[in-house]
Scaffold this active site. Structure first.
Site, mmCIF file in Angstrom:
data_model
loop_
_atom_site.group_PDB
_atom_site.id
_atom_site.type_symbol
_atom_site.label_atom_id
_atom_site.label_comp_id
_atom_site.label_asym_id
_atom_site.label_seq_id
_atom_site.Cartn_x
_atom_site.Cartn_y
_atom_site.Cartn_z
ATOM 1 N N CYS A 1 -2.207 8.877 2.077
ATOM 2 C CA CYS A 1 -1.869 8.287 0.775
ATOM 3 C C CYS A 1 -2.878 8.617 -0.310
ATOM 4 O O CYS A 1 -2.572 8.489 -1.501
ATOM 5 C CB CYS A 1 -1.699 6.774 0.904
ATOM 6 S SG CYS A 1 -3.148 5.891 1.481
ATOM 7 N N GLU B 1 0.862 -1.186 0.000
ATOM 8 C CA GLU B 1 0.000 0.000 0.000
ATOM 9 C C GLU B 1 0.893 1.228 0.000
ATOM 10 O O GLU B 1 1.578 1.513 0.979
ATOM 11 C CB GLU B 1 -0.922 -0.003 1.225
ATOM 12 C CG GLU B 1 -1.910 1.141 1.235
ATOM 13 C CD GLU B 1 -2.791 1.125 2.476
ATOM 14 O OE1 GLU B 1 -2.862 2.170 3.164
ATOM 15 O OE2 GLU B 1 -3.399 0.068 2.753
#
Length: 386
Positions: A190, A156
């Site tokens: 993110c 991720e």
């Protein structure tokens, strides 16, 4: 402080989701008598833990990210080594201690703060069956290339999340959403809003309204409940953000708000209008309090520009028209496209996945738990019975 309280509540909810996922983690019967070849047989699947897991986590959500990695592993029956970010180990240590106090054997979950070289040895150890990594793309893809054969991995990373604003959309609500999505955690998320595409003939007004709101954001100590945009994780990140902003302005971008460092760990909430397409702020994840605005004349051109980088995670569109919403849902690169919401929206049970260079595999409690199990099948042949 406000964000920390929200994160703690999310972490508690995430653990409850791990418990709920146990009820859905069963197998199923596989029909065998659909053809003559399977006659006389019955079959079913069931779940087994994949085996040891090593998890490497990031600093920006130092509790909830740990729960998303460790909780599914424990629920699936996998022993796990957890390495937190070097800057934020204490939340991880507290959570692991809570698990041990609740009765989990210490050997089942180990708090493993260590240097990156040691973490690489853990990740590449042949005994490890699954690696969960949350962090920078450069580190994640490099570690993946070094894994032992057969080791599974979930990565991720991040992206430079795009938002398309359709014409004739009421600015006030859009800007309120962008402020949340772009400056939450000072942009250290993110899927933080980074690139916003606005119709060219509406750009000046949009820029003015957004710039004034960004300039009014309160930047201060994160322990102060009034703070809306706090510090970055380390001084080197302020240096980097400052250099990226300077590059964009030198290349022709215009500052609508911010653009200055405020100290060793603080950078002003910033808006840059029409930075060059080749500038770092237009192509890479800035992971700081910066939003870029771009004018567009054609929706498909805006979509092409939004998709024209090697990262794709979550994207968004603000529109009053279903046709535009459907077009963006179909054409924007990303695992999730949000309509009339910012790109940083997430609930902990939804699938959460980076595409292209933004990641590998699917996060979210139930999805991670599924990755950490093996579905084994038993086939019973009764045709040999007397």
């Amino acid at each position: 402080m406000v964000d920390a309280r929200v994160e703690t509540e999310r972490a508690i909810n995430s653990l409850e989701l791990c418990v709920q996922a146990l009820f859905d983690n069963g197998g199923r019967e596989i029909p065998m008598d659909l053809t003559q070849a399977g006659a006389g047989r019955t079959a079913y699947t069931f779940c087994e833990p994949i085996a040891p897991v090593v998890a490497i986590s990031a600093f920006n959500h130092p509790l909830n990210l740990i729960v998303h990695q460790v909780g599914p592993a424990v629920a699936a029956g996998c022993p796990v080594l957890i390495k937190p970010a070097l800057e934020t180990p204490l939340s991880c240590r507290s959570f692991v201690n809570i698990l041990h106090e609740a009765g989990l054997p210490e050997a089942w979950c180990r708090f493993a703060p260590c240097a990156n070289q040691t973490a690489e040895k853990m990740v590449t150890d042949r005994r490890m069956a699954f690696v969960s990594f949350i962090g920078s793309a450069n580190v994640g893809w490099t570690l993946r290339s070094k894994l032992a054969p057969g080791t599974r991995v979930a990565l991720e990373h991040g992206g430079a999340a795009p938002v398309i604003v359709d014409r004739d959309v009421e600015c006030k609500s859009v800007i309120a959403s962008l402020l949340k999505g772009g400056f939450y955690h000072s942009g250290q998320v993110c899927v933080s809003v980074q690139r916003v595409f606005v119709p060219t003939d509406e750009l000046a007004d949009f820029e003015d309204q957004l710039g004034r709101r960004v300039a009014s954001l309160i930047g201060s100590d994160p322990a102060d409940l009034r703070t809306e945009c706090g510090p970055l994780i380390r001084p080197a990140e302020v240096d980097r953000v400052e250099s990226w902003v300077a590059e964009a302005v030198k290349g022709g971008g215009t500052l609508s708000a911010g653009g200055r460092r405020l100290g060793d760990t603080m950078f002003e909430p910033t808006v840059i209008v029409n930075p060059p397409s080749e500038a770092k702020v237009s192509r890479q994840e800035i992971f700081g309090p910066v939003i870029c605005l771009y004018g567009y004349n054609d929706l498909d051109d805006a979509i092409a520009q939004a998709n024209g980088i090697p990262y794709a995670f979550q994207a968004a569109v603000f529109t009053n028209r279903m046709s535009v919403a459907k077009r963006c849902i179909e054409m924007l690169a990303g695992s999730t496209v949000l309509v009339n919401d910012h790109t940083a929206f997430r609930v902990d049970w939804m699938p959460f996945a980076g595409l292209k260079q933004s990641g590998l595999g699917t996060g979210g409690i139930g999805y991670t738990m599924a990755d950490m199990t093996v579905r084994k099948m038993a086939v019973l042949n009764w045709s040999h019975q007397a």
